[in-house]
Write an enzyme that holds these catalytic residues in place. Sequence first.
Site, PDB file in Angstrom:
ATOM      1  N   SER A 143       0.852  -1.187   0.000  1.00  0.00           N
ATOM      2  CA  SER A 143       0.000   0.000   0.000  1.00  0.00           C
ATOM      3  C   SER A 143       0.898   1.251   0.000  1.00  0.00           C
ATOM      4  O   SER A 143       1.761   1.384  -0.872  1.00  0.00           O
ATOM      5  CB  SER A 143      -0.952  -0.074   1.214  1.00  0.00           C
ATOM      6  N   ASP A 284      -8.718  -5.132  -6.082  1.00  0.00           N
ATOM      7  CA  ASP A 284      -8.353  -3.899  -5.381  1.00  0.00           C
ATOM      8  C   ASP A 284      -9.117  -2.708  -5.973  1.00  0.00           C
ATOM      9  O   ASP A 284      -9.004  -2.430  -7.168  1.00  0.00           O
ATOM     10  CB  ASP A 284      -6.840  -3.681  -5.502  1.00  0.00           C
ATOM     11  N   HIS A 319      -8.014  -4.451  -1.489  1.00  0.00           N
ATOM     12  CA  HIS A 319      -6.779  -3.747  -1.120  1.00  0.00           C
ATOM     13  C   HIS A 319      -6.169  -4.307   0.162  1.00  0.00           C
ATOM     14  O   HIS A 319      -4.959  -4.231   0.351  1.00  0.00           O
ATOM     15  CB  HIS A 319      -7.070  -2.256  -0.973  1.00  0.00           C
TER      16      HIS A 319
END
Lengths: 338, 338
Positions: A143, A284, A319
Site C-alpha cells: 500500500s 483492489d 486492497h
Amino acid sequence: MSLTTAIPAADCRAAPCLPPRIEARRGTVDCTLALRHAGPRAVRLRHECVGAPGRPVVLVAGGISADRHVVASDAFPARGWWQDQAGAGCALDPARHRLLAIDWLGADGTLDAPIDPADQADVIAAVLDALGIEVLAGFVGCSYGAMVGLQFAARHPARLSRLVAVSGAHRAHPHASAWRALQRRAVALGALQCDEHAGLVLARQIAILGYRTPQEFDARFAASRVVDGRVRTGAEDYLDHCAGAWAARTPPTGFLRLSESIDLQAVAPEAIEVPVTVVAVAEDRLVPIEDAQALVERLSHARAPRRPQLRVLRSVYGHDAFLKEPAALDAVLREALA
Amino acid sequence: MSLTTAIPAADCRAAPCLPPRIEARRGTVDCTLALRHAGPRAVRLRHECVGAPGRPVVLVAGGISADRHVVASDAFPARGWWQDQAGAGCALDPARHRLLAIDWLGADGTLDAPIDPADQADVIAAVLDALGIEVLAGFVGCSYGAMVGLQFAARHPARLSRLVAVSGAHRAHPHASAWRALQRRAVALGALQCDEHAGLVLARQIAILGYRTPQEFDARFAASRVVDGRVRTGAEDYLDHCAGAWAARTPPTGFLRLSESIDLQAVAPEAIEVPVTVVAVAEDRLVPIEDAQALVERLSHARAPRRPQLRVLRSVYGHDAFLKEPAALDAVLREALA
C-alpha cells in the site's frame, strides 16, 4: 484465493510465529530533513529491527496505519501489524533476516505540513545511515509502503538490492484520491463541531469501504432492517467497531497528513533501475490492476537490470489482501526474495 | 459505449426534444396510505403527465433525486430530469405516449418515517386511481425507480403490461447499503453542529463516487497538488460544484428517508408475473451486474408470461449511465416497449 503462479502455499502458518529469544531493538534518530513541500525540518525518526544480527536487512513497510512494530519479539511481545506474515519458515523469517521498520514521518501528528512519499524514502535512508546499514537486501512495501519503496528505489538505488511493491503504484489513482479527500473532509466536519473523534470514525468507515470488496460484504452482512424508526444496514456494527478502535489510537493530524501524502505520490518508473516485483490484487478498488500493469510496463525500460515481475493475486479482501492472505503472499515473497 | 444487442442507435438526438404545444398537467392527490413500517398516514401525492390525451400511459421513474417533472412542456418549460431521453422520435415520445411521473413520497421532507419502495408502488396505484387509469402500458424505472417498478409489478400486476428496470434490482447490495449508511452519517455529523448543508454536501460527494467510475475520474481529473499547505485532489472542484447545487435544493429529511428506502428494498422476483426487461450497466458499482443476473434468473420462473430479458450496457458513467447515455438507452427502450 488463487494465484497466477503455481507456487505451492507456504507451510509457515503451521509453525509458531517466532522462535524463542529473537533479538529486537528500537531506536530514534534526530536529524534535519529537507522535506519536498515543507522545507528543512528537525525531526525525530523511530525504528525497530527484529532478527539475528549479521543477517541481511529487509525493510518492511505497510499502509499509513502501520508502524515500526512488525512482529512480536521477546523484548516487544505485543502483536505486530504483520504478525501473520513473518515467522519461522516464512519468506520473512527473523532467523534469516533482520526486519527493519519505521514509524511513518508525521504519524504521531506533530508534523502539520505536506509530507511526500519521497520524504519517507529519505527518512529510511537517514535511518540506514544512523544504523550503519549500507544496502538493504530487500524492501517489501505494501500500500503506502509500496509507494515509498518505489521512491526509495528511484532516489537511493545504490542502497537497495530488490523491491517488492504490493498493492501500491507510481501514482495515486484520481478516483481513490477523491475518496481520500472525502475522508479528510469528514475529519474537518467533525473538527468544526469540536468532535474530531466522530469525524475520524466516519473517515475510517469511508476508507474501509474502499479497502474491502462488495463480494466480501455480500457474503458477510445481512440485509438492512428498521430499528427504532431508523434503517440500520448489515455492515454498520462492523464499521462502528473497526473504525472506533482505529480512531481511538490515531491522531487526527497524523491521519490527515499521511492520507494527503498518498495523493502526492508521483514517481517515474523509468527512473528506477532496481529489480522490482509488483504484486497486485485483481479486486483492489484503490489501486486498480491497470495501474499495476502500467507500472510494470514502464519499469521495463532499457536500463532495467532484469525484467520486472508482475504477480496478480485474487482475493475478496481487495486492497486489504496484504493483511488477510498470508499464505498466498508468502509464496510470492519467497520467490521475489530468493 | 457499446451495446450487447445490435440495435442501431436512435436518431432522436437530432430532432428537437419536444414538438410544440405538447400537453402537460400536474395534480395532487390527498389520501391515506397504509405504510409498511410507519402505519396509516395522511399524505399528499404529486404527479405530472406529459403527452397527447388518449395515448397509452407509461410511468417514468428515476433515482431518489428525480421528481415528477420528466421533460419540458409548454405549460412547464423548465428542463426535466430526463430531458435527453424523451422527445420526438424517441422511444419515449410524448406524441405517442402519456408520460406519467410522481414526486417520491417523502421527498419534500415532511414525512419523517421509514419509507419502503413498496409504499411508493402503492403511491403510484393511488395516483392511477385518482386519474382513472386502469392499466399502465409500461413502467420505465431507473435506479430507485427500478426498485419501485419491481414492487409495483409484484403488488399490482393487473395494472401493468410491461416493466423496464434499469440499474436497479430486487435487493440493495450490502456494500452499497453501507455506502449509503455513511452518507446518512455525514448528514448526522453536520446536523450535530446545526450545519445540515455541510453534512448534505459531504453525503452527496460520497454518493457521487459510487455513481461514477474510476475510469471516468481517470480520464477527467488531474493529479493532486499542494495549495496553501494542503493537498487538493483533482476531482474536488467538480465534487464541490455538483454537491453544493444538489444540497441547496434537497431537504435533509427527504434525502435521509429516501436513502434509507433504497436499503429496505426486498421483493421476491418469483412473485412477479409481468414481462420484465432488466437493463444493467457492467461498470455499475452500486448495483453489481451479478445482482441483475440473479434477478433475471429468478424472474424466469414457471409462471412468467415470457422469458425476462437482460440487456447489458457498458458505460464509463457506471450507475449514472441512465442519465448520460440517452442514445444507447433509447435503443433498449425502443425494443422493450415495442
